[in-house]
Design an enzyme around this catalytic site. Structure first.
Site, short mmCIF file in Angstrom:
data_model
loop_
_atom_site.label_atom_id
_atom_site.label_comp_id
_atom_site.label_asym_id
_atom_site.label_seq_id
_atom_site.Cartn_x
_atom_site.Cartn_y
_atom_site.Cartn_z
CB VAL A 1 -4.54 -2.07 7.93
CG1 VAL A 1 -4.45 -2.96 6.70
CG2 VAL A 1 -4.64 -0.61 7.51
CB SER A 2 -7.44 -6.98 8.58
OG SER A 2 -7.22 -6.99 7.19
CG ASP A 3 -2.81 -6.44 5.63
OD1 ASP A 3 -3.23 -5.42 6.17
OD2 ASP A 3 -2.50 -6.49 4.42
CB CYS A 4 -1.17 -3.29 9.47
SG CYS A 4 -0.75 -2.70 7.81
#
Length: 237
Positions: free
Chosen positions: A228-231
């Site tokens: 996941v990009s934001d994670c």
């Protein structure tokens, strides 16, 4: 190549539909039908129900062209694909579907991307072969989605361990409480290091509609395997 949550849910559902799988009609099933529907189950007009969507769920109403296409596929194309030689094309599609289902199961250590996809994929594996290793692996990971609360057993969605940990660490640091929570920060750091995805999906992952994931973080744990990009951004921070 849709959003993975949609693709990985519809793929096992399409496999079950293509297999014409029907479970046993038990007393529990009959009770659920009575509870869920506002009219007797045997009186429902399913051709009409196909176009019925609750207003709160209909973000964008389908066009008449789309309704016409759905009707054509169901009433004309579907009967054709039940008959030879066109049924061979469906059999080929089912083989591709179960291959991708098995790939995603293996790549997520049988957690799958989320709880809904998990149990539909598990059912597809059972329909393919109830004695398969894949189905046994699925059974072993059911407890990952169960949680005992004060008022009994709960079925939870995919957990958010990584997301919760990175935000908790940043909150502690922003409040200048690192000395008071030194041991907590050390354990959080160890957890985040252990949770980083270290490898790309196996084999030819592009053919399975996957992308590189090495070095990323998931929303939950490393086993789940979906970056996941934001994670990833928060984990790297």
């Amino acid at each position: 190549k849709m959003l993975p949550f949609s693709r990985l849910l519809y793929m096992p559902m399409s496999y079950l539909y293509g297999k014409r799988f029907v479970g046993l009609i038990t007393n529990l099933v009959k009770s659920l039908r009575q509870e869920l529907y506002i009219q007797p189950y045997h009186e429902i007009d399913w051709n009409k129900a196909r176009y019925t969507v609750a207003k709160v769920d209909q973000y964008y109403p389908p066009s008449w062209e789309q309704d016409m296409l759905w009707g054509f596929l169901h009433n004309f194309v579907e009967p054709i694909f039940k008959r030879w030689p066109f049924s061979m094309l469906r059999d080929k599609a089912l083989q591709v579907a179960i291959k991708k289902i098995n790939y995603e199961d293996m790549n997520s250590r049988y957690l799958c991307i989320a709880s809904g996809e998990k149990f539909v994929s598990m059912l597809a594996c059972w329909v393919e072969n109830p004695n398969s290793e894949a189905f046994k692996y699925h059974i072993a990971r059911i407890p990952d989605y169960l949680w005992v609360a004060e008022d009994g057993m709960k079925h939870q969605a995919n957990s958010s361990q990584t997301w919760d940990a990175v935000l908790a660490v940043q909150a502690i640091l922003s409040c200048n409480l690192s000395e008071e929570y030194g041991e907590t920060l050390r354990k959080a750091h160890e957890f985040l290091k252990a949770s980083q995805v270290r490898e790309n999906p196996p084999d030819n992952f592009s053919a399975m509609d996957r992308h590189i994931s090495k070095g990323s973080w998931t929303f939950s744990v490393q086993d789940q395997g979906w970056p996941v990009s934001d994670c990833t951004a928060e984990g790297l921070k």
